[in-house]
Design a protein around this motif. Structure first.
Motif, PDB file in Angstrom:
ATOM      1  N   SER A 413      79.517 105.066  94.901  1.00 56.53           N
ATOM      2  CA  SER A 413      79.856 104.079  95.925  1.00 56.53           C
ATOM      3  C   SER A 413      80.363 102.827  95.221  1.00 56.53           C
ATOM      4  N   GLY A 414      81.458 102.292  95.734  1.00 55.78           N
ATOM      5  CA  GLY A 414      82.018 101.089  95.136  1.00 55.78           C
ATOM      6  C   GLY A 414      82.731 101.348  93.818  1.00 55.78           C
ATOM      7  N   HIS A 415      83.061 102.578  93.528  1.00 57.68           N
ATOM      8  CA  HIS A 415      83.715 102.912  92.279  1.00 57.68           C
ATOM      9  C   HIS A 415      85.238 102.825  92.419  1.00 57.68           C
ATOM     10  N   ALA A 430      88.589 101.069  80.217  1.00 59.32           N
ATOM     11  CA  ALA A 430      87.809 100.309  79.238  1.00 59.32           C
ATOM     12  C   ALA A 430      87.413  98.941  79.784  1.00 59.32           C
ATOM     13  N   ILE A 431      88.337  98.306  80.496  1.00 60.67           N
ATOM     14  CA  ILE A 431      88.036  96.999  81.090  1.00 60.67           C
ATOM     15  C   ILE A 431      86.978  97.142  82.177  1.00 60.67           C
ATOM     16  N   LEU A 432      87.110  98.187  83.012  1.00 56.32           N
ATOM     17  CA  LEU A 432      86.109  98.418  84.059  1.00 56.32           C
ATOM     18  C   LEU A 432      84.736  98.677  83.453  1.00 56.32           C
ATOM     19  N   ALA A 433      84.702  99.448  82.351  1.00 59.14           N
ATOM     20  CA  ALA A 433      83.421  99.753  81.709  1.00 59.14           C
ATOM     21  C   ALA A 433      82.754  98.491  81.169  1.00 59.14           C
ATOM     22  N   ARG A 434      83.563  97.583  80.615  1.00 59.99           N
ATOM     23  CA  ARG A 434      82.990  96.328  80.108  1.00 59.99           C
ATOM     24  C   ARG A 434      82.401  95.487  81.228  1.00 59.99           C
ATOM     25  N   GLU A 435      82.961  95.624  82.436  1.00 60.99           N
ATOM     26  CA  GLU A 435      82.451  94.873  83.587  1.00 60.99           C
ATOM     27  C   GLU A 435      81.419  95.658  84.388  1.00 60.99           C
ATOM     28  N   ASN A 436      81.011  96.832  83.838  1.00 58.18           N
ATOM     29  CA  ASN A 436      80.015  97.685  84.500  1.00 58.18           C
ATOM     30  C   ASN A 436      80.464  98.158  85.879  1.00 58.18           C
ATOM     31  N   VAL A 437      81.754  98.365  86.045  1.00 59.33           N
ATOM     32  CA  VAL A 437      82.293  98.898  87.301  1.00 59.33           C
ATOM     33  C   VAL A 437      82.458 100.402  87.133  1.00 59.33           C
ATOM     34  N   PRO A 438      81.809 101.237  87.941  1.00 60.63           N
ATOM     35  CA  PRO A 438      81.934 102.691  87.792  1.00 60.63           C
ATOM     36  C   PRO A 438      83.334 103.173  88.165  1.00 60.63           C
TER      37      PRO A 438
END
Length: 578
Positions: A413-415, A430-438
């Motif tokens: 959810s919210g990914h 990689a940018i999403l992972a750094r911001e903890n966005v699934p």
């Protein structure tokens, strides 16, 4: 001298006419050069030279005089290949060299020797010929890898590692040939002496490369004279090749080691540029000499036997090379392609057969059949390479079925759903992972999907434009969709599918150019970033900074230009819509 000049002219004219015709027919330069040798050699039109004097002017009269130039071409090819490696990279391949390489030789030689025992009736002779047939062609395979720019890929390095071990097998095979003939002296001493000379030659090249060759090339480069650099390079190549050849090893192995030792110098690229034009021409001479060894009239009465020999060699080598590479942990697609590519026999088999014939250990009819079989497998290599690529791709697709998104993916959810996981998709992830966005991603390349999955990233194989796949990836609960696909058609297909099923979803996309951006905007994509425009803006920003404008002024100017481009895209999409 007149004969040598005439042969050189015949070769150059034939290469300039026949090879392009073969290339246009998509047969390949290797087959073209071998065909020149068969047609214009002593066993082709050369047979008519005594009765038709004019034929002498269109045939190659002296294959023995041409052969050294061909061998020189192989030496330069391996030297240039060595320039792309380094000692560290070669050490990293030690498992493949002494693991996959050793297994390949042993597993292939055993059944080939068993097959040859019946016609030869001598186990030692069958083993020697079986070992020589188990080796593949370093010249042909490396030429294909270099021309396809695959020599530095994981697949290319695996294949080269196997070829390197095969080159090391030259010493024991030649020693075995000597032992088959009448020998005087202690056999154990003979074996130790041969292996000791080979080891000493390799150590001498490695030490000379570190303490003599690199400083010598650096000294030549400091003079600024390119001719001097080239002269020293030629001395290095020929000297290293001659040293290993004198020690009983392959001359090509010495050239490879010399290239590897110079690969870490600052002059490798200049050396590559200077030698590249000569390599192709000399390699062509080598393949011509291979073709000249075929006696068509001599093998025609044994044509069916020849077909059986070629088929048996190819089938056995494909099967057992595949087993060897798989046992060392290679994936099915890689093992399949490598086994088909390495199925041919090598030029070293011609050397061994020549030595055995000179000692009258092989019947002339058997000799002719085996030599022709070796040449046929060499000529079939480009075709086998294409078959190997197709087989590997088919196995990749079969393996990719396990990479498709399951019917019930882990609830998210919210990914963010990313379409395409190339360089742009990976950067976004990689940018999403750094911001903890699934995120979850889908890519149409099964190899890429497999690599990313093994690295622990949620990347699935499939078509990003398929609505059912997007639903499996949690499209109903996704916060946004990102379209990073390279091709315009699939990118627009994904955008259209998302807009049709989730009209209020946030969709951003990368566009190839302004026209592509307008088409995506017309589909309802809210954020379209044209690659060419954004790259131009970044370049302009760096230029303004270099000219001394303040950072805030540069940012403002770039922002104004970006908004103007967005307005053009929005206006263009509106016009398209009308």
């Amino acid at each position: 001298m007149d004969t040598v000049l005439k042969d050189a002219m015949v070769y150059l004219i034939a290469a300039g006419v026949l090879v392009p015709l073969f290339h246009r027919a998509r047969i390949g330069a290797v087959v073209g050069f071998i065909a020149i040798g068969v047609l214009l050699g002593p066993h082709g039109l050369g047979r008519l030279a005594a009765d038709v004097p004019l034929v002498r002017f269109i045939t190659i009269s002296s294959p023995q005089r041409v052969a050294p130039f061909g061998e020189l071409g192989v030496i330069f090819l391996l030297f240039l290949l060595g320039l792309e490696f380094s000692a560290a990279r070669l050490w990293a391949l030690r498992r493949e060299v002494f693991g996959a390489g050793a297994l390949q030789v042993v597993l292939c030689a055993a059944p080939l020797a068993a097959l040859l025992y019946l016609p030869f009736g001598h186990p030692g002779l069958a083993l020697v010929v079986g070992l020589s047939l188990a080796l593949s062609s370093t010249a042909v395979v490396t030429q294909l890898l270099v021309s396809e720019h695959r020599s530095l890929t994981a697949f290319g390095q695996l294949v080269i590692a196997v070829l390197l071990f095969q080159d090391l097998m030259v010493v024991p095979i030649l020693l075995a040939v000597d032992l088959l003939g009448p020998q005087s002296g202690d056999v154990a001493w003979l074996a130790l002496s041969a292996l000791g000379k080979a080891a000493a030659a390799v150590v001498a090249i490695l030490l000379a490369g570190r303490f003599v060759l690199a400083p010598l090339v650096a000294l030549a480069a400091s003079t600024g004279l390119r001719d001097l650099i080239m002269a020293i390079t030629l001395v290095v190549v020929v000297g290293a090749a001659g040293l290993t050849h004198a020690a009983g090893l392959s001359a090509a192995l010495g050239a490879f080691l010399a290239g590897m030792l110079l690969s870490e110098t600052a002059y490798r690229h200049q050396i590559e540029i200077d030698l590249e034009p000569f390599k192709g021409l000399l390699i062509g001479v080598f393949f011509v000499t291979v073709g000249m060894s075929v006696d068509i009239a001599g093998v025609l009465p044994h044509a069916w036997l020849l077909v059986q020999v070629v088929a048996a060699v190819l089938v056995l080598k494909v099967a057992f090379t595949y087993a060897a590479v798989r046992l060392m942990g290679a994936r099915r697609p890689v093992a399949a392609e490598a086994s088909v590519l390495l199925a041919q026999t090598g030029e070293f088999a011609l050397v061994v057969l020549g030595l055995l014939a000179a000692r009258r250990l092989v019947d002339p009819a058997q000799m002719s059949t085996l030599v022709t079989a070796v040449v046929i497998t060499l000529a079939l290599t480009p075709l086998m390479a294409r078959l190997g690529r197709r087989l590997g791709a088919r196995l990749e697709r079969a393996d990719a079925r396990d990479l498709e998104a399951p019917a019930a993916i882990v609830p998210l959810s919210g990914h963010v759903v990313i379409g395409g996981f190339g360089r742009v998709g990976r950067t976004v992830a990689a940018i999403l992972a750094r911001e903890n966005v699934p995120f979850v991603a889908v890519d149409a390349d099964p190899v890429r999907a497999a690599v990313e999955r093994r690295a622990g990233r949620p990347v699935y194989f499939g078509d990003a434009g398929r609505l059912d796949l997007l639903e499996r990836l949690g499209g109903d609960t996704a916060s946004a969709f990102v379209v990073t696909l390279d091709a315009a058609g699939p990118a627009e297909g994904m955008a259209a599918a998302v807009r049709a099923r989730w009209p209020k979803a946030a969709v951003v996309a990368r566009a190839r150019d302004a026209a592509h951006a307008r088409r995506l905007a017309a589909l309802g994509v809210s954020g379209v970033i044209p690659e060419t425009v954004e790259a131009s803006l970044q370049l302009a920003g760096r230029l303004l900074e270099a000219l001394g404008l303040p950072e805030e002024v540069v940012s403002a100017r770039i922002a104004e230009a970006r908004e103007a481009e967005r307005a053009k895209i929005a206006g263009g999409s509106g016009a398209d819509g009308r």
